[in-house]
Design a protein around this motif. Structure first.
Motif, PDB file in Angstrom:
ATOM      1  N   GLU A   1       0.815  -1.186   0.057  1.00  0.00           N
ATOM      2  CA  GLU A   1       0.007  -0.010   0.286  1.00  0.00           C
ATOM      3  C   GLU A   1       1.032   1.257  -0.191  1.00  0.00           C
ATOM      4  OE1 GLU A   1      -3.239  -2.334   2.512  1.00  0.00           O
ATOM      5  OE2 GLU A   1      -2.111  -0.924   3.408  1.00  0.00           O
ATOM      6  N   LEU A   2       2.072   1.350   0.848  1.00  0.00           N
ATOM      7  CA  LEU A   2       2.821   2.362   0.694  1.00  0.00           C
ATOM      8  C   LEU A   2       3.368   2.544  -0.788  1.00  0.00           C
ATOM      9  CD1 LEU A   2       4.175   4.513   2.269  1.00  0.00           C
ATOM     10  CD2 LEU A   2       6.114   2.774   2.876  1.00  0.00           C
ATOM     11  N   ILE A   3       3.755   1.502  -1.448  1.00  0.00           N
ATOM     12  CA  ILE A   3       4.055   1.689  -2.801  1.00  0.00           C
ATOM     13  C   ILE A   3       3.018   2.084  -3.598  1.00  0.00           C
ATOM     14  CG2 ILE A   3       5.065   0.256  -4.833  1.00  0.00           C
ATOM     15  CD1 ILE A   3       6.477  -1.718  -2.750  1.00  0.00           C
ATOM     16  N   PHE A   4       1.868   1.757  -3.488  1.00  0.00           N
ATOM     17  CA  PHE A   4       0.660   1.964  -4.328  1.00  0.00           C
ATOM     18  C   PHE A   4       0.458   3.771  -4.121  1.00  0.00           C
ATOM     19  CE2 PHE A   4      -3.971   3.374  -3.800  1.00  0.00           C
ATOM     20  CZ  PHE A   4      -3.961   3.322  -5.068  1.00  0.00           C
ATOM     21  N   LEU A   5       0.743   4.316  -2.905  1.00  0.00           N
ATOM     22  CA  LEU A   5       0.455   5.520  -2.605  1.00  0.00           C
ATOM     23  C   LEU A   5       1.807   6.438  -3.110  1.00  0.00           C
ATOM     24  CD1 LEU A   5      -0.755   5.641   1.311  1.00  0.00           C
ATOM     25  CD2 LEU A   5      -1.946   6.064  -0.868  1.00  0.00           C
ATOM     26  N   LEU A   6       2.774   5.864  -3.121  1.00  0.00           N
ATOM     27  CA  LEU A   6       3.865   6.568  -3.856  1.00  0.00           C
ATOM     28  C   LEU A   6       3.798   6.620  -5.215  1.00  0.00           C
ATOM     29  CD1 LEU A   6       7.056   5.461  -1.678  1.00  0.00           C
ATOM     30  CD2 LEU A   6       5.866   7.545  -1.533  1.00  0.00           C
ATOM     31  N   VAL A   7       3.359   5.603  -5.751  1.00  0.00           N
ATOM     32  CA  VAL A   7       3.298   5.553  -7.346  1.00  0.00           C
ATOM     33  C   VAL A   7       1.948   6.614  -7.943  1.00  0.00           C
ATOM     34  CG1 VAL A   7       2.408   4.158  -9.313  1.00  0.00           C
ATOM     35  CG2 VAL A   7       4.141   3.216  -7.444  1.00  0.00           C
ATOM     36  N   THR A   8       1.093   6.407  -7.052  1.00  0.00           N
ATOM     37  CA  THR A   8      -0.301   7.344  -7.350  1.00  0.00           C
ATOM     38  C   THR A   8       0.212   8.802  -7.132  1.00  0.00           C
ATOM     39  OG1 THR A   8      -1.628   5.828  -6.354  1.00  0.00           O
ATOM     40  CG2 THR A   8      -2.411   7.900  -6.537  1.00  0.00           C
TER      41      THR A   8
ATOM     42  N   ALA B   1      -7.810   2.282  -4.421  1.00  0.00           N
ATOM     43  CA  ALA B   1      -7.868   2.298  -3.080  1.00  0.00           C
ATOM     44  C   ALA B   1      -8.795   1.723  -2.331  1.00  0.00           C
ATOM     45  CB  ALA B   1      -7.692   3.989  -2.916  1.00  0.00           C
ATOM     46  N   ARG B   2     -10.137   2.110  -2.966  1.00  0.00           N
ATOM     47  CA  ARG B   2     -11.607   1.460  -2.379  1.00  0.00           C
ATOM     48  C   ARG B   2     -11.288  -0.050  -2.209  1.00  0.00           C
ATOM     49  NH1 ARG B   2     -16.527  -0.358  -4.648  1.00  0.00           N
ATOM     50  NH2 ARG B   2     -18.243  -0.104  -3.232  1.00  0.00           N
ATOM     51  N   TRP B   3     -10.753  -0.810  -3.324  1.00  0.00           N
ATOM     52  CA  TRP B   3     -10.633  -2.045  -3.376  1.00  0.00           C
ATOM     53  C   TRP B   3      -9.762  -2.719  -2.201  1.00  0.00           C
ATOM     54  CZ3 TRP B   3      -6.777  -5.485  -4.514  1.00  0.00           C
ATOM     55  CH2 TRP B   3      -7.185  -6.892  -4.821  1.00  0.00           C
ATOM     56  N   ILE B   4      -8.726  -2.107  -1.995  1.00  0.00           N
ATOM     57  CA  ILE B   4      -7.499  -2.128  -1.287  1.00  0.00           C
ATOM     58  C   ILE B   4      -7.874  -2.229  -0.180  1.00  0.00           C
ATOM     59  CG2 ILE B   4      -5.287  -1.815  -0.301  1.00  0.00           C
ATOM     60  CD1 ILE B   4      -4.429  -0.814  -3.266  1.00  0.00           C
ATOM     61  N   ALA B   5      -8.556  -1.036   0.297  1.00  0.00           N
ATOM     62  CA  ALA B   5      -9.223  -0.860   1.801  1.00  0.00           C
ATOM     63  C   ALA B   5     -10.174  -2.050   2.027  1.00  0.00           C
ATOM     64  CB  ALA B   5      -9.819   0.615   1.834  1.00  0.00           C
ATOM     65  N   GLY B   6     -10.877  -2.418   0.950  1.00  0.00           N
ATOM     66  CA  GLY B   6     -11.894  -3.278   1.288  1.00  0.00           C
ATOM     67  C   GLY B   6     -11.375  -4.447   1.526  1.00  0.00           C
ATOM     68  N   ARG B   7     -10.427  -4.995   1.115  1.00  0.00           N
ATOM     69  CA  ARG B   7      -9.619  -6.204   1.267  1.00  0.00           C
ATOM     70  C   ARG B   7      -9.058  -6.217   2.713  1.00  0.00           C
ATOM     71  NH1 ARG B   7     -11.393 -10.146  -1.780  1.00  0.00           N
ATOM     72  NH2 ARG B   7     -11.686  -9.396  -3.993  1.00  0.00           N
TER      73      ARG B   7
ATOM     74  N   VAL C   1     -10.250   7.403   2.720  1.00  0.00           N
ATOM     75  CA  VAL C   1      -9.528   5.803   2.432  1.00  0.00           C
ATOM     76  C   VAL C   1      -8.195   6.034   2.022  1.00  0.00           C
ATOM     77  CG1 VAL C   1      -9.776   4.255   0.526  1.00  0.00           C
ATOM     78  CG2 VAL C   1     -11.674   5.348   1.386  1.00  0.00           C
ATOM     79  N   PHE C   2      -7.616   7.233   1.414  1.00  0.00           N
ATOM     80  CA  PHE C   2      -6.280   7.254   1.216  1.00  0.00           C
ATOM     81  C   PHE C   2      -5.507   7.549   2.405  1.00  0.00           C
ATOM     82  CE2 PHE C   2      -7.971   8.281  -3.210  1.00  0.00           C
ATOM     83  CZ  PHE C   2      -6.900   7.463  -3.752  1.00  0.00           C
ATOM     84  N   GLY C   3      -6.176   8.223   3.473  1.00  0.00           N
ATOM     85  CA  GLY C   3      -5.665   8.342   4.655  1.00  0.00           C
ATOM     86  C   GLY C   3      -5.551   6.995   5.410  1.00  0.00           C
ATOM     87  N   TYR C   4      -6.329   6.392   5.371  1.00  0.00           N
ATOM     88  CA  TYR C   4      -6.318   4.965   6.084  1.00  0.00           C
ATOM     89  C   TYR C   4      -5.177   4.275   5.545  1.00  0.00           C
ATOM     90  CZ  TYR C   4      -7.096   0.188   6.975  1.00  0.00           C
ATOM     91  OH  TYR C   4      -7.154  -1.411   7.027  1.00  0.00           O
ATOM     92  N   LEU C   5      -5.045   4.125   4.151  1.00  0.00           N
ATOM     93  CA  LEU C   5      -3.851   3.247   3.666  1.00  0.00           C
ATOM     94  C   LEU C   5      -2.484   4.090   3.900  1.00  0.00           C
ATOM     95  CD1 LEU C   5      -5.039   2.664  -0.055  1.00  0.00           C
ATOM     96  CD2 LEU C   5      -5.252   1.318   2.043  1.00  0.00           C
ATOM     97  N   ALA C   6      -2.427   5.263   4.226  1.00  0.00           N
ATOM     98  CA  ALA C   6      -1.001   5.828   4.817  1.00  0.00           C
ATOM     99  C   ALA C   6      -0.998   5.508   6.022  1.00  0.00           C
ATOM    100  CB  ALA C   6      -1.228   7.530   4.512  1.00  0.00           C
ATOM    101  N   ALA C   7      -1.952   5.521   6.959  1.00  0.00           N
ATOM    102  CA  ALA C   7      -2.006   5.572   8.433  1.00  0.00           C
ATOM    103  C   ALA C   7      -1.443   3.985   8.635  1.00  0.00           C
ATOM    104  CB  ALA C   7      -3.053   5.953   9.124  1.00  0.00           C
ATOM    105  N   ARG C   8      -1.793   3.128   7.704  1.00  0.00           N
ATOM    106  CA  ARG C   8      -1.560   1.582   7.973  1.00  0.00           C
ATOM    107  C   ARG C   8      -0.036   1.378   8.022  1.00  0.00           C
ATOM    108  NH1 ARG C   8      -1.843  -2.642   5.764  1.00  0.00           N
ATOM    109  NH2 ARG C   8      -1.904  -3.812   7.771  1.00  0.00           N
TER     110      ARG C   8
END
Length: 381
Positions: free
Chosen positions: A26-33, A58-64, A88-95
């Protein structure tokens, strides 16, 4: 200790370990985005497409992630997330924090297993005395307990982040619901006004004109001196009166389908199919009969869809499928016409408002040349 508790203790480390790897992804996904959005910043259209694709991912990843946490807690799968937003993006970053901690406790567990292997090898080789073995066992149990507690703590932190970022608070949920109810009430009032105007237009342009013509025929029959001509005029007046009764019945059915009072929905839909100029096939799956408001809404959606298809779609067949859904009852109306229906048109928009008033879902898919599909889902609880 019960088997259920043992299974839970086994799921938690597995879920935390998996979360460590997904957190890195997810960190790689956020950086690429972020990098991609920066590169297409000068092209607004491309930026919008990238943002939409990133939001969906991001919605799909958070759902998983939510499914992983629900599996770890032994809970059923959570409902789908709403469209992705900044939370949702904030959640992926906080993870990143629970992912890092999960990687640490997993590394400690692997290290402990390796040390336990060394102890076992020493015992088998006879190089470790009994007091040393007991000391190693006690130390290993203490470290294992701390390690398992670390897994539980990381899992709890991960679940709290998911609740904080992905689940609406009570106040937010109430405000959202109030907004939906206010909008729904306004839509219902507007839909009722439109329906009243439609009924008034049908009465004025159709039934009223027919009754005026009927009165003129009867007047000519009264003034006629030729019995044969008078008989012909009375026969014509009788036929016009029959058509006026049929039109009155049609107007009454647009106000409320009285047949639902003594017939089931499939029987009423069969009547709609008989009156249709386009062949209609009905697939009615057995399910508990919903309330009268739900059946009425489904009836009006079917009638409007069949009427619109006969007028504009140039279809050869219409299919109406009704059956149970996860929350209540679902109806799908499909045709093989030209497609291209406008969901924002007055007819479909009015149906969407009627369905929304019952907390239902209304979807229209009508690509040009591929027919039109209308999906309605209404709750029965």
């Amino acid at each position: 200790m019960s088997i259920a508790v043992l299974r839970k203790w086994a799921r938690v480390p597995a879920a935390v370990t998996a979360g460590a790897f997904t957190g890195l992804a997810e960190l790689i996904f956020l950086l690429v985005t972020a990098l991609t959005l920066g590169l297409v910043a000068v092209a607004p259209a491309a930026r919008r497409r990238v943002a939409a694709a990133s939001a969906g991912a991001a919605r799909w990843i958070a759902g998983r992630e939510r499914r992983r946490l629900a599996w770890a807690a032994g809970e059923p799968a959570p409902p789908p997330l709403p469209p992705a937003g900044p939370r949702v993006f904030g959640y992926l970053a906080a993870r990143a924090l629970p992912a890092l901690l999960g990687g640490l406790v997993t590394a400690l567990l692997v290290t402990g297993v390796a040390l336990a292997g060394i102890v076992v090898r020493s015992v088998l080789a006879g190089t470790m005395t009994v007091p040393q073995l007991l000391g190693q066992v006690l130390l290993g149990l203490a470290l294992l307990t701390l390690n398992l507690q670390g897994f539980v703590t990381v899992a709890g932190l991960d679940a709290r982040l998911a609740r904080t970022f992905l689940e609406s608070s009570t106040r937010e949920e109430l405000e959202r619901r109030i907004g939906e109810l206010a909008a729904s009430r306004a839509e219902v009032v507007a839909a009722v006004d439109v329906e009243r105007q439609r009924i008034e237009r049908d009465l004025h342009d159709g039934l009223q004109q027919r009754l005026v013509a009927l009165g003129m025929l009867l007047g000519r029959a009264r003034r006629g001196a030729d019995p044969e001509r008078t008989r012909m005029l009375l026969d014509q007046a009788h036929a016009d009166a029959q058509r006026a009764v049929e039109e009155m019945r049609e107007v009454a059915w647009r106000v409320y389908p009285s047949a639902l009072a003594h017939s089931s929905l499939d029987e009423v839909l069969a009547m709609v199919a008989q009156r249709s100029a386009v062949p209609v096939r009905i697939d009615f799956a057995p399910h508990p009969r919903p309330g009268r408001p739900v059946e009425t809404a489904l009836y009006f959606v079917a009638c409007e869809a069949v009427t619109n298809t006969a007028k504009h779609a140039a279809a050869t067949v219409i299919t109406i499928a009704v059956g149970p859904s996860a929350t209540g009852v679902e109806m799908v109306i499909a045709d093989d016409g030209v497609g291209g229906a406008d969901p924002d048109g007055s007819g479909l928009h009015g149906l969407a408002r009627r369905v929304a008033a019952l907390d239902g879902r209304f979807e229209v898919r009508s690509p040009p040349g591929e027919g039109t599909t209308i999906r309605v889902e209404l709750p029965c609880g």
